[in-house]
Scaffold this motif. Structure first.
Motif, short mmCIF file in Angstrom:
data_model
loop_
_atom_site.label_atom_id
_atom_site.label_comp_id
_atom_site.label_asym_id
_atom_site.label_seq_id
_atom_site.Cartn_x
_atom_site.Cartn_y
_atom_site.Cartn_z
N GLY A 38 -2.65 5.73 5.67
CA GLY A 38 -1.45 6.48 5.26
C GLY A 38 -1.79 7.83 4.65
O GLY A 38 -0.92 8.47 4.05
N SER A 90 0.82 -1.23 0.00
CA SER A 90 0.00 0.00 0.00
C SER A 90 0.84 1.27 0.00
O SER A 90 0.41 2.29 -0.53
CB SER A 90 -0.95 0.07 1.19
N ILE A 121 4.44 12.98 1.72
CA ILE A 121 5.39 12.41 0.74
C ILE A 121 5.21 13.12 -0.60
O ILE A 121 6.17 13.53 -1.25
CB ILE A 121 5.19 10.88 0.59
N LEU A 122 3.94 13.26 -1.02
CA LEU A 122 3.67 13.89 -2.32
C LEU A 122 4.20 15.33 -2.33
O LEU A 122 4.86 15.77 -3.28
CB LEU A 122 2.17 13.89 -2.63
N PHE A 171 -8.61 8.60 -0.84
CA PHE A 171 -8.09 7.78 0.25
C PHE A 171 -9.20 6.95 0.90
O PHE A 171 -8.99 6.35 1.94
CB PHE A 171 -7.44 8.67 1.31
N LEU A 223 -5.13 14.21 -7.35
CA LEU A 223 -5.81 13.10 -6.66
C LEU A 223 -7.28 13.01 -7.09
O LEU A 223 -7.88 11.95 -7.10
CB LEU A 223 -5.73 13.29 -5.14
N THR A 276 -5.78 6.85 -7.71
CA THR A 276 -5.01 5.67 -8.15
C THR A 276 -5.70 4.35 -7.85
O THR A 276 -5.38 3.33 -8.44
CB THR A 276 -3.59 5.70 -7.54
N ARG A 331 -16.02 -4.26 -1.33
CA ARG A 331 -16.62 -4.63 -0.05
C ARG A 331 -17.61 -5.76 -0.28
O ARG A 331 -18.05 -5.96 -1.40
CB ARG A 331 -17.42 -3.46 0.52
N ARG A 390 -12.07 1.34 7.10
CA ARG A 390 -11.05 0.75 6.24
C ARG A 390 -10.42 1.77 5.30
O ARG A 390 -9.74 1.42 4.35
CB ARG A 390 -11.64 -0.42 5.42
N GLY A 391 -10.67 3.07 5.56
CA GLY A 391 -10.03 4.12 4.76
C GLY A 391 -8.52 4.06 4.93
O GLY A 391 -8.01 3.40 5.84
N CYS A 392 -7.81 4.76 4.06
CA CYS A 392 -6.34 4.67 4.06
C CYS A 392 -5.73 5.24 5.34
O CYS A 392 -5.87 6.43 5.61
CB CYS A 392 -5.80 5.42 2.85
C1 HEM Z 1 -1.13 9.02 -2.63
C2 HEM Z 1 -1.04 8.21 -1.64
C3 HEM Z 1 -2.07 7.18 -1.24
C4 HEM Z 1 -3.32 6.92 -1.76
C5 HEM Z 1 -4.01 7.64 -2.91
C6 HEM Z 1 -3.89 5.83 -1.00
C7 HEM Z 1 -5.15 5.30 -1.21
C8 HEM Z 1 -5.67 4.22 -0.51
C9 HEM Z 1 -6.99 3.67 -0.73
C10 HEM Z 1 -8.01 4.18 -1.72
C11 HEM Z 1 -7.11 2.60 0.10
C12 HEM Z 1 -8.33 1.66 0.16
C13 HEM Z 1 -9.27 2.11 1.21
C14 HEM Z 1 -10.67 1.60 1.04
O1 HEM Z 1 -11.00 0.93 0.06
O2 HEM Z 1 -11.47 1.92 1.92
C15 HEM Z 1 -5.89 2.48 0.86
C16 HEM Z 1 -5.65 1.52 1.83
C17 HEM Z 1 -4.49 1.44 2.56
N1 HEM Z 1 -3.42 2.31 2.52
FE1 HEM Z 1 -3.24 3.93 1.32
N2 HEM Z 1 -2.97 5.42 -0.06
C18 HEM Z 1 -1.85 6.22 -0.16
C19 HEM Z 1 -0.71 6.16 0.61
C20 HEM Z 1 -0.48 5.25 1.60
C21 HEM Z 1 0.72 5.18 2.41
C22 HEM Z 1 1.92 6.12 2.27
C23 HEM Z 1 0.57 4.13 3.27
C24 HEM Z 1 1.48 3.59 4.34
C25 HEM Z 1 2.77 3.67 4.37
C26 HEM Z 1 -0.73 3.53 3.01
C27 HEM Z 1 -1.24 2.45 3.67
C28 HEM Z 1 -2.48 1.87 3.42
C29 HEM Z 1 -2.96 0.66 4.09
C30 HEM Z 1 -2.22 -0.15 5.15
C31 HEM Z 1 -4.23 0.40 3.55
C32 HEM Z 1 -5.18 -0.77 3.90
C33 HEM Z 1 -6.15 -0.33 4.97
C34 HEM Z 1 -7.15 -1.44 5.34
O3 HEM Z 1 -7.34 -2.37 4.56
O4 HEM Z 1 -7.76 -1.32 6.39
N3 HEM Z 1 -1.34 4.25 1.99
N4 HEM Z 1 -5.02 3.49 0.48
#
Ligand code: HEM
Length: 342
Positions: free
Chosen positions: A283, A146, A290-291, A274, A205, A210, A217, A279-281
């Motif tokens: 990060g 992720s 970072i961006l 995000f 974004l 992305t 779900r 379950r939102g991101c």
């Molecule tokens: C531009 C940067 C990022 C975008 C656009 C992004 C977007 C997303 C999205 C859309 C999800 C799915 C959430 C959902 O369906 O509800 C997600 C999940 C996740 N992201 Fe990000 N993310 C970014 C950066 C990061 C970073 C830097 C990290 C950690 C170092 C991270 C860690 C995670 C994790 C662990 C999940 C899973 C959460 C779960 O399943 O409960 N993300 N992200």
């Protein structure tokens, strides 16, 4: 990485692989305390580095392979595309790699290093039945997948938009000149002052989320949404891409207009890049930082131009995530009055 390209005069840079390597290094530094790309690799790590490169290439390749069995479950019986076979082969290699990482950190790590695996191993001492090696491996893999791909793809979309909109690039450069100056690199503490840069990031974004369909779900019980009955067990997808381009929500939704975000906070409720909820991101904030730092730094240090007269091709390749179909390559020239700070 910036230092490497600052020694050269005007030349072409493959920004896709540059951003991917940068995000890999940021993520692996945070998790395991080492980089797997660039100059700072120990000779003793070379074998592990080559395993890592090969493994991550495979992970991302298989992640994007269409999974028709998710839509037509009967296809799972036939292991359509040999996906299951390929995935179980890959997971054995991933597992071995992660076991070596954990063993290495057990040997040389310390709980005040700030490295994620060290923290998890410290927790394991207190609660071994919760923080098993299996859980720690799962944790590392989730962050690796992720934390690397979504930010690096967003950087590629953002730079592509800026190359097609040189006025916006110029505005960011002036904003950095005025607020950061020429004697230090953009720092995290500067980001709040760089509002136009933040607007460009938000607009990228919005236009190019992305994960355009987020993660799917499954309804855990019968539910009615917007007058439609959704029976328990139904797979649900949210089309963030369509919401971000809905003319009811956005003026001129297909246009790149970073100014639309000035002084607005309501966009937070219309943008799902995000996702939201439990379950939102997690990060989200780190991602924004970072961006901001990556884009701010490369615009501060270098002049960027597209190659040739044509617009950068913005065609997308849709898999689980939305990447540019053609990798972004751009012309880069170090800015004379600034590279001395590297
Ligand atoms: C531009 C940067 C990022 C975008 C656009 C992004 C977007 C997303 C999205 C859309 C999800 C799915 C959430 C959902 O369906 O509800 C997600 C999940 C996740 N992201 Fe990000 N993310 C970014 C950066 C990061 C970073 C830097 C990290 C950690 C170092 C991270 C860690 C995670 C994790 C662990 C999940 C899973 C959460 C779960 O399943 O409960 N993300 N992200």
């Amino acid at each position: 990485m910036c230092r490497q390209i600052s020694y050269q005069s005007s030349h072409e840079v493959n920004l896709k692989s540059w951003f991917r390597n940068l995000l890999s290094n940021i993520t692996t530094m945070a998790i395991m305390g080492k980089r797997y790309y660039g100059d700072h690799i120990n000779v003793g790590d070379l074998k592990q580095v080559s395993v890592f490169h090969d493994m991550m290439d495979q992970v991302f390749k298989l992640m994007h392979q269409p999974k028709f069995g998710d839509f037509l479950p009967v296809l799972r019986w036939f292991d359509y595309g040999s996906l299951h076979k390929k995935l179980s082969g890959l997971m054995k290699r991933v597992d071995k790699f992660l076991e070596e990482v954990i063993e290495e950190r057990r040997r040389i790590g310390s709980c005040d290093s700030g490295i994620l695996v060290d923290k998890l191993l410290a927790l394991q001492q207190d609660e071994p039945e919760v923080y098993t090696d299996q859980i720690i491996k799962g944790f590392i893999l989730t962050i690796l997948i992720s934390g690397i791909e979504t930010p690096y793809l967003t950087l590629e979309w953002s730079m592509s938009l800026l190359l097609n909109n040189p006025k916006a690039m110029e505005t960011i450069k002036n904003e950095i000149n005025n607020n950061v100056g020429f004697n230090s690199l953009v720092q995290e503490s500067d980001l709040d002052k760089l509002s136009y840069l933040q607007n460009v990031i938000n607009e990228s974004l919005r236009l190019y989320p992305t994960l355009p369909l987020l993660l799917s779900r499954e309804a855990s019980e019968d539910i009615t949404i917007g007058g439609y009955l959704v029976p328990r067990g139904t797979m649900l997808m949210v089309n963030a891409w369509a919401i971000h381009r809905d003319p009811v929500l956005w003026d001129q939704p297909d246009m790149f207009i970073p100014e639309r975000f000035y002084g607005r906070v309501d966009y937070k409720y219309k943008m799902l890049t995000f996702s939201v909820g439990r379950r939102g991101c997690p990060g989200n904030n780190l991602g924004y930082r970072i961006l901001g730092l990556a884009l701010g730094t490369i615009i501060q240090l270098f002049e960027w131009k597209k190659i040739g007269m044509e617009e950068v091709d913005m065609t997308a390749f849709y898999g689980l995530s939305m990447a540019k179909l053609k990798p972004l390559v751009a012309l880069c020239k170090p800015r004379a009055n600034i590279t001395h700070i590297l």
